[in-house]
Design a protein around this motif. Sequence first.
Motif, PDB file in Angstrom:
ATOM      1  N   ALA A 158       0.818  -1.215   0.000  1.00  0.00           N
ATOM      2  CA  ALA A 158       0.000   0.000   0.000  1.00  0.00           C
ATOM      3  C   ALA A 158       0.852   1.265   0.000  1.00  0.00           C
ATOM      4  CB  ALA A 158      -0.934  -0.007   1.210  1.00  0.00           C
ATOM      5  N   ARG A 159       1.952   1.248   0.731  1.00  0.00           N
ATOM      6  CA  ARG A 159       2.818   2.434   0.764  1.00  0.00           C
ATOM      7  C   ARG A 159       3.446   2.692  -0.605  1.00  0.00           C
ATOM      8  NH1 ARG A 159       5.383   5.144   4.863  1.00  0.00           N
ATOM      9  NH2 ARG A 159       3.402   4.876   5.927  1.00  0.00           N
ATOM     10  N   LEU A 161       2.228   1.724  -3.494  1.00  0.00           N
ATOM     11  CA  LEU A 161       1.162   2.120  -4.423  1.00  0.00           C
ATOM     12  C   LEU A 161       0.699   3.549  -4.163  1.00  0.00           C
ATOM     13  CD1 LEU A 161      -0.905  -1.184  -4.619  1.00  0.00           C
ATOM     14  CD2 LEU A 161       0.823  -0.327  -6.219  1.00  0.00           C
ATOM     15  N   ALA A 162       0.798   4.004  -2.910  1.00  0.00           N
ATOM     16  CA  ALA A 162       0.502   5.409  -2.627  1.00  0.00           C
ATOM     17  C   ALA A 162       1.505   6.316  -3.323  1.00  0.00           C
ATOM     18  CB  ALA A 162       0.506   5.656  -1.120  1.00  0.00           C
ATOM     19  N   GLY A 163       2.751   5.889  -3.371  1.00  0.00           N
ATOM     20  CA  GLY A 163       3.763   6.644  -4.094  1.00  0.00           C
ATOM     21  C   GLY A 163       3.480   6.675  -5.585  1.00  0.00           C
ATOM     22  N   ALA A 164       3.027   5.546  -6.121  1.00  0.00           N
ATOM     23  CA  ALA A 164       2.659   5.501  -7.535  1.00  0.00           C
ATOM     24  C   ALA A 164       1.527   6.475  -7.822  1.00  0.00           C
ATOM     25  CB  ALA A 164       2.266   4.080  -7.919  1.00  0.00           C
ATOM     26  N   LYS A 165       0.534   6.511  -6.954  1.00  0.00           N
ATOM     27  CA  LYS A 165      -0.602   7.426  -7.133  1.00  0.00           C
ATOM     28  C   LYS A 165      -0.129   8.878  -7.117  1.00  0.00           C
ATOM     29  CE  LYS A 165      -5.100   8.673  -5.162  1.00  0.00           C
ATOM     30  NZ  LYS A 165      -6.079   8.380  -4.074  1.00  0.00           N
ATOM     31  N   ALA A 166       0.776   9.198  -6.200  1.00  0.00           N
ATOM     32  CA  ALA A 166       1.276  10.568  -6.092  1.00  0.00           C
ATOM     33  C   ALA A 166       2.013  11.013  -7.342  1.00  0.00           C
ATOM     34  CB  ALA A 166       2.179  10.687  -4.868  1.00  0.00           C
ATOM     35  N   LEU A 167       2.556  10.049  -8.083  1.00  0.00           N
ATOM     36  CA  LEU A 167       3.298  10.364  -9.308  1.00  0.00           C
ATOM     37  C   LEU A 167       2.435  10.205 -10.556  1.00  0.00           C
ATOM     38  CD1 LEU A 167       6.675   8.602  -8.448  1.00  0.00           C
ATOM     39  CD2 LEU A 167       6.238  11.063  -8.476  1.00  0.00           C
ATOM     40  N   LEU A 169       1.088   7.424 -11.607  1.00  0.00           N
ATOM     41  CA  LEU A 169       1.354   6.129 -12.235  1.00  0.00           C
ATOM     42  C   LEU A 169       0.216   5.155 -11.951  1.00  0.00           C
ATOM     43  CD1 LEU A 169       5.103   5.787 -11.143  1.00  0.00           C
ATOM     44  CD2 LEU A 169       4.285   6.264 -13.472  1.00  0.00           C
ATOM     45  N   SER A 170       0.195   4.071 -12.667  1.00  0.00           N
ATOM     46  CA  SER A 170      -0.768   3.006 -12.408  1.00  0.00           C
ATOM     47  C   SER A 170      -0.609   2.500 -10.984  1.00  0.00           C
ATOM     48  CB  SER A 170      -0.541   1.843 -13.380  1.00  0.00           C
ATOM     49  OG  SER A 170      -1.291   0.709 -12.989  1.00  0.00           O
ATOM     50  N   GLN A 171      -1.712   2.129 -10.383  1.00  0.00           N
ATOM     51  CA  GLN A 171      -1.666   1.542  -9.050  1.00  0.00           C
ATOM     52  C   GLN A 171      -1.906   0.037  -9.089  1.00  0.00           C
ATOM     53  OE1 GLN A 171      -3.961   4.216  -6.236  1.00  0.00           O
ATOM     54  NE2 GLN A 171      -4.034   5.421  -8.116  1.00  0.00           N
ATOM     55  N   ASP A 172      -1.744  -0.541 -10.265  1.00  0.00           N
ATOM     56  CA  ASP A 172      -1.858  -1.987 -10.441  1.00  0.00           C
ATOM     57  C   ASP A 172      -0.452  -2.583 -10.371  1.00  0.00           C
ATOM     58  OD1 ASP A 172      -1.694  -4.536 -11.956  1.00  0.00           O
ATOM     59  OD2 ASP A 172      -3.830  -4.223 -12.216  1.00  0.00           O
ATOM     60  N   PRO A 173      -0.147  -3.424  -9.364  1.00  0.00           N
ATOM     61  CA  PRO A 173       1.212  -3.953  -9.231  1.00  0.00           C
ATOM     62  C   PRO A 173       1.719  -4.645 -10.483  1.00  0.00           C
ATOM     63  CG  PRO A 173      -0.035  -4.408  -7.242  1.00  0.00           C
ATOM     64  CD  PRO A 173      -1.009  -3.846  -8.233  1.00  0.00           C
ATOM     65  N   ALA A 174       0.861  -5.394 -11.160  1.00  0.00           N
ATOM     66  CA  ALA A 174       1.299  -6.104 -12.357  1.00  0.00           C
ATOM     67  C   ALA A 174       1.679  -5.124 -13.466  1.00  0.00           C
ATOM     68  CB  ALA A 174       0.208  -7.063 -12.826  1.00  0.00           C
ATOM     69  N   GLU A 175       0.895  -4.059 -13.631  1.00  0.00           N
ATOM     70  CA  GLU A 175       1.205  -3.066 -14.660  1.00  0.00           C
ATOM     71  C   GLU A 175       2.512  -2.342 -14.351  1.00  0.00           C
ATOM     72  OE1 GLU A 175      -1.961  -0.382 -15.494  1.00  0.00           O
ATOM     73  OE2 GLU A 175      -3.433  -1.974 -15.906  1.00  0.00           O
ATOM     74  N   LEU A 176       2.721  -2.008 -13.093  1.00  0.00           N
ATOM     75  CA  LEU A 176       3.980  -1.367 -12.716  1.00  0.00           C
ATOM     76  C   LEU A 176       5.156  -2.310 -12.944  1.00  0.00           C
ATOM     77  CD1 LEU A 176       2.827   0.333  -9.398  1.00  0.00           C
ATOM     78  CD2 LEU A 176       3.606   1.536 -11.456  1.00  0.00           C
ATOM     79  N   ALA A 177       4.984  -3.565 -12.574  1.00  0.00           N
ATOM     80  CA  ALA A 177       6.063  -4.543 -12.710  1.00  0.00           C
ATOM     81  C   ALA A 177       6.438  -4.753 -14.169  1.00  0.00           C
ATOM     82  CB  ALA A 177       5.658  -5.869 -12.076  1.00  0.00           C
ATOM     83  N   ASP A 178       5.469  -4.637 -15.060  1.00  0.00           N
ATOM     84  CA  ASP A 178       5.740  -4.839 -16.483  1.00  0.00           C
ATOM     85  C   ASP A 178       6.654  -3.758 -17.060  1.00  0.00           C
ATOM     86  OD1 ASP A 178       4.294  -7.155 -16.702  1.00  0.00           O
ATOM     87  OD2 ASP A 178       2.477  -6.197 -17.477  1.00  0.00           O
ATOM     88  N   GLN A 179       6.820  -2.660 -16.342  1.00  0.00           N
ATOM     89  CA  GLN A 179       7.594  -1.538 -16.866  1.00  0.00           C
ATOM     90  C   GLN A 179       9.064  -1.561 -16.454  1.00  0.00           C
ATOM     91  OE1 GLN A 179       5.436   2.311 -16.933  1.00  0.00           O
ATOM     92  NE2 GLN A 179       3.789   1.200 -15.891  1.00  0.00           N
ATOM     93  N   VAL A 180       9.444  -2.568 -15.667  1.00  0.00           N
ATOM     94  CA  VAL A 180      10.847  -2.684 -15.260  1.00  0.00           C
ATOM     95  C   VAL A 180      11.293  -4.133 -15.370  1.00  0.00           C
ATOM     96  CG1 VAL A 180      10.759  -0.717 -13.676  1.00  0.00           C
ATOM     97  CG2 VAL A 180      10.245  -3.008 -12.815  1.00  0.00           C
ATOM     98  N   LEU A 188      12.382  -0.407  -7.474  1.00  0.00           N
ATOM     99  CA  LEU A 188      11.184   0.359  -7.786  1.00  0.00           C
ATOM    100  C   LEU A 188      10.305   0.509  -6.550  1.00  0.00           C
ATOM    101  CD1 LEU A 188       9.248   1.777  -9.746  1.00  0.00           C
ATOM    102  CD2 LEU A 188       8.319  -0.484 -10.320  1.00  0.00           C
ATOM    103  N   ALA A 189      10.133  -0.585  -5.807  1.00  0.00           N
ATOM    104  CA  ALA A 189       9.301  -0.531  -4.604  1.00  0.00           C
ATOM    105  C   ALA A 189       9.852   0.482  -3.605  1.00  0.00           C
ATOM    106  CB  ALA A 189       9.213  -1.919  -3.970  1.00  0.00           C
ATOM    107  N   ALA A 190      11.164   0.460  -3.377  1.00  0.00           N
ATOM    108  CA  ALA A 190      11.774   1.407  -2.447  1.00  0.00           C
ATOM    109  C   ALA A 190      11.614   2.836  -2.940  1.00  0.00           C
ATOM    110  CB  ALA A 190      13.254   1.065  -2.255  1.00  0.00           C
ATOM    111  N   ALA A 191      11.786   3.038  -4.241  1.00  0.00           N
ATOM    112  CA  ALA A 191      11.654   4.378  -4.805  1.00  0.00           C
ATOM    113  C   ALA A 191      10.228   4.898  -4.676  1.00  0.00           C
ATOM    114  CB  ALA A 191      12.084   4.365  -6.271  1.00  0.00           C
ATOM    115  N   LEU A 192       9.256   4.035  -4.880  1.00  0.00           N
ATOM    116  CA  LEU A 192       7.858   4.449  -4.739  1.00  0.00           C
ATOM    117  C   LEU A 192       7.539   4.812  -3.289  1.00  0.00           C
ATOM    118  CD1 LEU A 192       6.152   1.824  -7.078  1.00  0.00           C
ATOM    119  CD2 LEU A 192       6.245   4.304  -7.458  1.00  0.00           C
ATOM    120  N   VAL A 193       8.088   4.062  -2.344  1.00  0.00           N
ATOM    121  CA  VAL A 193       7.887   4.395  -0.929  1.00  0.00           C
ATOM    122  C   VAL A 193       8.474   5.772  -0.633  1.00  0.00           C
ATOM    123  CG1 VAL A 193       8.549   3.784   1.437  1.00  0.00           C
ATOM    124  CG2 VAL A 193       7.732   2.018  -0.146  1.00  0.00           C
ATOM    125  N   ARG A 194       9.650   6.049  -1.157  1.00  0.00           N
ATOM    126  CA  ARG A 194      10.247   7.368  -0.943  1.00  0.00           C
ATOM    127  C   ARG A 194       9.395   8.458  -1.594  1.00  0.00           C
ATOM    128  NH1 ARG A 194      15.135   4.235  -1.831  1.00  0.00           N
ATOM    129  NH2 ARG A 194      16.286   4.106   0.145  1.00  0.00           N
TER     130      ARG A 194
END
Length: 208
Positions: A158-159, A161-167, A169-180, A188-194
Amino acid sequence: MTTIDALLDEAGRTFADEAGITLSDEPAPLYRLLVLSVLLSRRVQAQLGVRACRELIDAGLGTPERMRDASWQDRIDVLARARYRSTEQTSTALGEGAQLVLDEWGGDLRRMREAAGGDAGTLQGYLTQVPRLGPVGADIFTREVQAVWPEFRPHLDARALAGAKALGLSQDPAELADQVDGDDLARLAAALVRADREEQVREDVLDD
């Protein structure tokens, strides 16, 4: 440059790496990640948890045997050097957690991996048995360990995905994962949390 590329450039360092942990599928680094997850699961600034973990490792307490065998006061002294809060409770929890890892998993969290059978829910159930490691800490561990335990990918909690929303970006884990690349998912997960926690990260990424 895509938003995700800019994000990885700006903030794509895992918390394990920041704490001086060279993560691999070996007992010592996996245990150090567990300790880091315990420290970060408290309501403290991430920098304090990272610094406390680094201090513990530098003090030679980077294995469950050494953590268990250290005195309660020794652990407190190390945490105090890092200016970590709740030193007394955390010292107790680290000692008890080290004993649990030794008793339940023979000091080797790869046995936990095997027992989880690739199911993140089962893994998190085992993790939350560790003192002072609740669901937040279990998510931290799983986010980071997916770098070396690929069967738990993608783990974007959730943390993140909250970062993804703030940027935007998609909040679907599979869609985000497909981009890296899969090996970059922990970064990516650590960067989104930051991005969720730090306004400056969001501004820098969106300005690129």
